[in-house]
Design a protein around this motif. Structure first.
Motif, short mmCIF file in Angstrom:
data_model
loop_
_atom_site.label_atom_id
_atom_site.label_comp_id
_atom_site.label_asym_id
_atom_site.label_seq_id
_atom_site.Cartn_x
_atom_site.Cartn_y
_atom_site.Cartn_z
N PRO A 6 1.00 -1.26 0.09
CA PRO A 6 -0.08 -0.16 0.18
C PRO A 6 1.30 1.56 0.04
O PRO A 6 1.86 0.84 0.57
CB PRO A 6 -0.99 -0.17 1.14
N ALA A 7 0.33 2.27 -0.78
CA ALA A 7 1.43 3.38 -0.80
C ALA A 7 -0.05 4.64 -1.16
O ALA A 7 -1.20 3.84 -2.44
CB ALA A 7 2.24 3.49 -1.64
N ASP A 8 0.69 5.72 -1.01
CA ASP A 8 -0.21 6.98 -1.64
C ASP A 8 0.52 7.94 -1.89
O ASP A 8 1.98 7.81 -1.89
CB ASP A 8 -0.70 7.81 0.04
N VAL A 9 0.38 8.35 -2.98
CA VAL A 9 0.90 9.81 -4.43
C VAL A 9 1.02 11.04 -3.88
O VAL A 9 -0.75 11.56 -3.11
CB VAL A 9 0.42 9.08 -6.03
N ARG A 10 1.62 11.94 -3.09
CA ARG A 10 1.43 12.76 -3.01
C ARG A 10 2.38 13.83 -3.33
O ARG A 10 3.59 13.40 -4.09
CB ARG A 10 1.49 13.63 -1.78
#
Length: 660
Positions: free
Chosen positions: A462-466
């Motif tokens: 799981p990873a988030d993009v910002r």
């Protein structure tokens, strides 16, 4: 009554009961009696309000009770599908533990335990299918195995043996009869190299019952299927009797359809099985009724077992996967198969072909339908994300796990990314060590950096993009100017998924001929039977002709909904020799077909709107909406017509009255 403290006791007299003064003054009481204003008269509106309040409280109490009961019932139902037979319990112990927020793989075994004279025979695993659900790409992949594929058969030497040993080389479905479900798990794991997190075993009797409890399943039958077993050499296989066209199949009919393989091959049988999975998902998403839940759950728990690696199956997993399957976008269901399978007495496949199928299964390209559609329409494909070699990445440790950043940087380098260390010899640690999900920061000042971050996100969920925050001075001090800055979280498990195999298709000319004659001739006698205008396919696949095999009809008019409200017409065309393939034209004034709600794209082509239904990169169906009816061009079971050919046929549909 009201209690008060009196002031001035003994200073005045009080009235007695007759209103006369009393001397000497009596003792002052601390209690005063007085009368409240009279209550207002009861009205009909007030009475209604009290009734509504009591009704609301009663209904709320009942709802709470039902919710609690439903929860307990659901939990009991989930418990009932957990492994309860010895064979499935042993197999469940050999499964791989699923990782939260990562793709999970389930092995589905459809088996037939034959009663009566064959009850002493071992059960046969007629269906072997891997299903991969990926929350990162919101996709489902299917990979089926020919039952006669010759492979090394593995069995476990003990209950704790998760590796197994080779006992023989035989057809893959013999693993189940030799070593039960665990043998099948071990055999397919060794064949594919894939982890298997879930095991689902389905009895074919239960398969029929589940379909019937749902009220049947809507499927597109590509051609006429008929056999009556008289015991002769030519027809000594299962009975089947299906007409072509989109229709609702009973459990027995659906089972007959997915198991049939006697006049084509196992390759088509696998395609029919995958077609059923797709249709079943559409059916549940379109018209599932909670009224059917109790009887459906009862049927499922009697005939289906589900094992989970390392855990006990919970209700939360069941709900999450059900909602996930229902909500995947159009074109995100992939049907993979092993190419170049050669069959005689058994079937053989090269190791390279097996691995290619496994790679496609494990790395679905969710952009493939969009790219393929763009190419088929003759438009230029825009490359959104830069290649890994053109993407610079700096990895920082935000989890506190020693060596995590160095390991991830190495894995990214192995995937072809250009990794860069922080400037000035700075330690590769984030200023704050409390990341849970990894965060992929992209530099908004660098072109296509966000697209590059999205690609990387799919590889390390799981990873988030910002965007890289402009005011985070300490974090920016660790950035050497890379396109991406990755802060690893504690949910990172030390693996980077392989890059999806993106193949940009080439635009090819449609393989067609202009020929309105066959379609016009087939529909000439049908128009009077329906109340909507019929459309003629004036463009046909170049080598196709109406299906006029013995016992077959190339056109069919029927009540599609079975209630005498909506009619449908089906035209069947065939091409090829040996094992011919069949594509069709479906026309109906029923707009409630479950499959129509699963379109991938809608385009205006030549002034008319068409819905395009993709399976991965293959255009499976094109639908024209006109005159309150729908006109479908349906590809073959193997999607053998090119996307360009499908579009050409669809654009060639013309009203019967306008064709001369």
């Amino acid at each position: 009554m009201r209690t008060t403290l009196k002031r001035g006791i003994g200073r005045s007299s009080v009235a007695n009961g007759n209103g006369s003064a009393v001397f000497p003054p009596g003792a002052i009481s601390a209690v005063t009696r007085y009368r409240q204003p009279p209550p207002p008269p009861k009205t009909g509106l007030g009475l209604l309000g009290r009734i509504l309040l009591l009704t609301f409280l009663a209904v709320t109490s009942l709802a709470v009770g039902l919710a609690g009961g439903a929860y307990l019932y659901f939990q009991q139902s989930v418990a009932a599908v957990r492994p309860h037979t010895v064979g499935v319990k042993k197999a469940a112990a050999a499964l791989d533990v699923p990782v939260a927020h990562h793709a999970a793989i389930a092995l589905v075994i459809g088996y037939d335990h034959r009663a009566g004279i064959e009850s002493s025979h071992p059960s046969l695993s007629d269906t072997l299918m891997l299903i991969r659900a990926d929350p990162a790409t919101k996709s489902i992949s299917l990979l089926s195995f020919p039952r006669d594929l010759d492979v090394p058969i593995y069995c476990g030497s003990s209950p704790s043996d998760k590796v197994g040993h080779v006992v023989t080389t035989d057809r893959i479905n013999s693993a189940y009869s030799r070593c039960n479900a665990k043998g099948t798990v071990l055999t397919i794991r060794h064949l594919t190299g894939l982890p298997i997190n879930y095991l689902i075993t389905v009895n074919f009797h239960g398969f029929k019952e589940v379909v019937d409890k749902l009220g049947g399943v809507w499927m597109d039958v590509d051609r006429r299927y008929y056999n009556k077993n008289t015991g002769s050499y030519l027809d000594n296989f299962a009975n089947i009797n299906l007409q072509p066209g989109y229709q609702r199949l009973t459990g027995q009919q659906a089972l007959d359809f997915v198991r049939f393989r006697h006049t084509d091959s196992d390759l088509y049988r696998l395609a029919r099985q995958q077609e059923f999975v797709r249709a079943f998902r559409e059916q549940v998403a379109h018209s599932f009724s909670f009224e059917k839940l109790p009887s459906l759950v009862s049927t499922i728990t009697k005939n289906i077992e589900v094992g989970e690696g390392g855990h006990t199956l919970g209700g939360n997993q069941v709900i999450s996967y059900a909602l996930f399957a229902q909500s995947i976008p159009g074109g995100h269901l992939f049907q993979d198969k092993i190419e170049n399978v050669q069959c005689s007495l058994g079937c053989q496949a090269a190791t390279s072909d097996v691995q290619q199928a496994v790679s496609a299964f494990q790395n679905p390209d969710v952009a493939s339908s969009k790219v393929a559609n763009t190419v088929a329409l003759g438009r230029k494909v825009k490359e959104k994300a830069p290649s890994p070699a053109s993407t610079t990445v700096t990895v920082l440790n935000g989890s506190g796990v020693a060596g995590a950043a160095a390991n991830a940087a190495y894995l990214l380098h192995e995937r072809g990314y250009t990794t860069v260390i922080p400037p000035n010899g700075a330690q590769a640690d984030t200023p704050v060590q409390n990341y849970f999900h990894s965060v992929i920061y992209y530099d908004p000042g660098q072109r296509r950096s966000k697209a590059a971050a999205t690609v990387l996100q799919n590889l390390m969920q799981p990873a988030d993009v910002r965007p890289l925050p402009s005011r985070a001075a300490k974090l920016r001090a660790l950035d050497p100017g890379s396109m991406l800055l990755v802060a690893l979280g504690s949910a990172f498990h030390g693996t980077i998924q392989p890059l999806p195999q993106t193949k940009v298709p080439q635009h090819v000319a449609a393989v067609v001929r202009a020929d309105a004659g066959p379609g016009k001739e087939l529909l000439a006698g049908v128009q009077r039977k329906v109340k909507f205008p019929l459309y003629v396919p004036t463009i046909l696949e170049r080598n196709s002709s109406p299906d006029t095999a013995p016992g077959d009809r190339a056109e069919r008019s029927y009540w599609i909904d079975g209630r005498g409200k909506h009619k449908a017409v089906r035209l069947v065309f065939r091409f090829g020799f040996g094992s011919p393939e069949y594509w069709g034209i479906q026309e109906t004034n029923w707009d409630g077909a479950p499959t129509l709600g699963n379109k991938s794209f809608r385009h205006d082509l030549g002034g008319r709107e068409f819905d395009l239904h993709y399976t991965g990169s293959h255009l499976h169906m094109v639908v024209l909406h006109a005159h309150g009816a729908t006109y479908w061009v349906v590809n073959t079971l193997l999607d053998s017509l090119s996307n360009e050919t499908m579009l050409a046929i669809a654009k060639g549909l013309k009203p019967l009255t306008s064709v001369r």
